[in-house]
Design a protein around this motif. Structure first.
Motif, mmCIF file in Angstrom:
data_model
loop_
_atom_site.group_PDB
_atom_site.id
_atom_site.type_symbol
_atom_site.label_atom_id
_atom_site.label_comp_id
_atom_site.label_asym_id
_atom_site.label_seq_id
_atom_site.Cartn_x
_atom_site.Cartn_y
_atom_site.Cartn_z
ATOM 1 N N SER A 1 75.943 75.995 72.825
ATOM 2 C CA SER A 1 75.432 76.144 71.462
ATOM 3 C C SER A 1 76.585 75.920 70.506
ATOM 4 C CB SER A 1 74.854 77.542 71.266
ATOM 5 O OG SER A 1 74.523 77.718 69.931
ATOM 6 N N SER A 2 76.419 74.967 69.638
ATOM 7 C CA SER A 2 77.449 74.744 68.630
ATOM 8 C C SER A 2 76.779 74.502 67.289
ATOM 9 C CB SER A 2 78.334 73.553 69.001
ATOM 10 O OG SER A 2 77.596 72.364 68.947
ATOM 11 N N ALA A 3 77.399 74.990 66.279
ATOM 12 C CA ALA A 3 76.857 74.820 64.941
ATOM 13 C C ALA A 3 77.094 73.395 64.468
ATOM 14 C CB ALA A 3 77.528 75.800 63.983
ATOM 15 N N ALA A 4 76.148 72.887 63.712
ATOM 16 C CA ALA A 4 76.304 71.552 63.135
ATOM 17 C C ALA A 4 77.182 71.676 61.893
ATOM 18 C CB ALA A 4 74.949 70.990 62.763
ATOM 19 N N PHE A 5 78.219 70.873 61.844
ATOM 20 C CA PHE A 5 79.122 70.926 60.706
ATOM 21 C C PHE A 5 78.878 69.737 59.796
ATOM 22 C CE2 PHE A 5 81.189 73.886 63.462
ATOM 23 C CZ PHE A 5 81.741 74.808 62.593
ATOM 24 N N ALA A 6 78.890 70.026 58.514
ATOM 25 C CA ALA A 6 78.709 68.999 57.493
ATOM 26 C C ALA A 6 79.378 69.515 56.226
ATOM 27 C CB ALA A 6 77.226 68.740 57.263
ATOM 28 N N ASP A 7 79.252 68.771 55.160
ATOM 29 C CA ASP A 7 79.840 69.195 53.897
ATOM 30 C C ASP A 7 79.043 70.340 53.291
ATOM 31 O OD1 ASP A 7 81.746 67.255 54.125
ATOM 32 O OD2 ASP A 7 80.732 65.823 52.824
ATOM 33 N N VAL A 8 79.757 71.322 52.733
ATOM 34 C CA VAL A 8 79.128 72.423 52.002
ATOM 35 C C VAL A 8 79.860 72.601 50.677
ATOM 36 C CG1 VAL A 8 78.249 73.683 54.012
ATOM 37 C CG2 VAL A 8 80.546 74.161 53.160
ATOM 38 N N GLY B 1 81.868 72.571 56.725
ATOM 39 C CA GLY B 1 81.433 73.893 57.166
ATOM 40 C C GLY B 1 80.036 73.821 57.723
ATOM 41 N N GLU B 2 79.467 74.979 58.067
ATOM 42 C CA GLU B 2 78.095 75.011 58.579
ATOM 43 C C GLU B 2 77.122 74.684 57.458
ATOM 44 O OE1 GLU B 2 76.729 78.185 61.027
ATOM 45 O OE2 GLU B 2 78.779 78.680 61.583
ATOM 46 N N GLN B 3 76.097 73.918 57.759
ATOM 47 C CA GLN B 3 75.171 73.469 56.731
ATOM 48 C C GLN B 3 73.915 74.314 56.608
ATOM 49 O OE1 GLN B 3 74.633 69.376 56.328
ATOM 50 N NE2 GLN B 3 72.985 69.543 54.894
ATOM 51 N N VAL B 4 73.539 75.062 57.591
ATOM 52 C CA VAL B 4 72.276 75.778 57.589
ATOM 53 C C VAL B 4 72.221 76.770 56.430
ATOM 54 C CG1 VAL B 4 70.783 77.300 58.924
ATOM 55 C CG2 VAL B 4 72.103 75.538 60.079
ATOM 56 N N GLY B 5 71.262 76.572 55.531
ATOM 57 C CA GLY B 5 71.068 77.482 54.413
ATOM 58 C C GLY B 5 72.106 77.402 53.319
ATOM 59 N N MET B 6 72.859 76.325 53.266
ATOM 60 C CA MET B 6 73.916 76.171 52.265
ATOM 61 C C MET B 6 73.745 74.860 51.500
ATOM 62 S SD MET B 6 75.623 78.878 52.954
ATOM 63 C CE MET B 6 75.738 80.030 54.295
ATOM 64 N N PHE B 7 74.243 74.824 50.284
ATOM 65 C CA PHE B 7 74.188 73.602 49.473
ATOM 66 C C PHE B 7 75.207 72.593 49.982
ATOM 67 C CE2 PHE B 7 72.234 76.592 46.542
ATOM 68 C CZ PHE B 7 71.182 75.841 46.050
ATOM 69 N N ASP B 8 74.848 71.307 49.887
ATOM 70 C CA ASP B 8 75.775 70.261 50.326
ATOM 71 C C ASP B 8 76.104 69.262 49.219
ATOM 72 O OD1 ASP B 8 73.313 69.044 50.226
ATOM 73 O OD2 ASP B 8 73.406 68.167 52.225
ATOM 74 N N ARG B 9 75.516 69.421 48.021
ATOM 75 C CA ARG B 9 75.801 68.520 46.895
ATOM 76 C C ARG B 9 76.149 69.332 45.650
ATOM 77 N NH1 ARG B 9 70.541 65.208 47.936
ATOM 78 N NH2 ARG B 9 69.833 66.861 46.569
ATOM 79 N N VAL B 10 77.241 68.964 44.998
ATOM 80 C CA VAL B 10 77.683 69.637 43.779
ATOM 81 C C VAL B 10 76.607 69.544 42.697
ATOM 82 C CG1 VAL B 10 79.371 69.544 41.899
ATOM 83 C CG2 VAL B 10 80.132 69.347 44.268
#
Length: 137
Positions: free
Chosen positions: A11-18, A41-50
């Protein structure tokens, strides 16, 4: 001869821009593009665009370098607690308007409590773009 089948699951978290604040923002602060940066960082439940965060209001304290969750921001407040506001109720072609006292802060679309100044009844309604409260049945 026996054959063994081993199945390994990782199990690994998907990392993307936050999006993260560049400084600590207090609740009620209006967020500008200068207050934000993007990091991995982790993307789940977080914003990824300013652009999704700039212009919004902090609902809770936002700490520098920590990802901003969806529930932590919202539209800027149009009404403040104890502010006198117009209250509208509409049903079956009948529209009633009166004044009320906002019992909590709210931005466009927020569900807030308001007290009718004539009857002292507590009602719930939605904040409109003009700063009035629309009471739904």
């Amino acid at each position: 001869m026996r054959a063994f089948l081993f199945l390994l699951l990782f199990s690994s978290a998907a990392f993307a821009d936050v999006v993260t604040p560049t400084r600590t923002l207090r609740p009620g602060s209006l967020i500008t593009a200068e207050d934000l940066s993007v990091k991995s960082g982790e993307q789940v439940g977080m914003f990824d665009r300013v652009s999704d965060v700039a212009g919004q209001e902090a609902r809770v304290a936002l700490y520098a370098g920590r990802a901003i969750p969806f529930a932590a921001i919202g539209p800027p407040a149009l009404i403040n607690r104890n502010q006198i506001v117009s209250v509208h109720f509409q049903t079956s072609g009948l529209r009633i308007s009166t004044e009320g006292r906002a019992l909590e802060r709210g931005g466009i679309g927020d569900h807030v409590r308001v007290m009718n100044l004539n009857s002292r009844a507590t009602l719930f309604g939605f904040v409109q773009a003009d700063g009035s409260i629309e009471v739904k049945q």
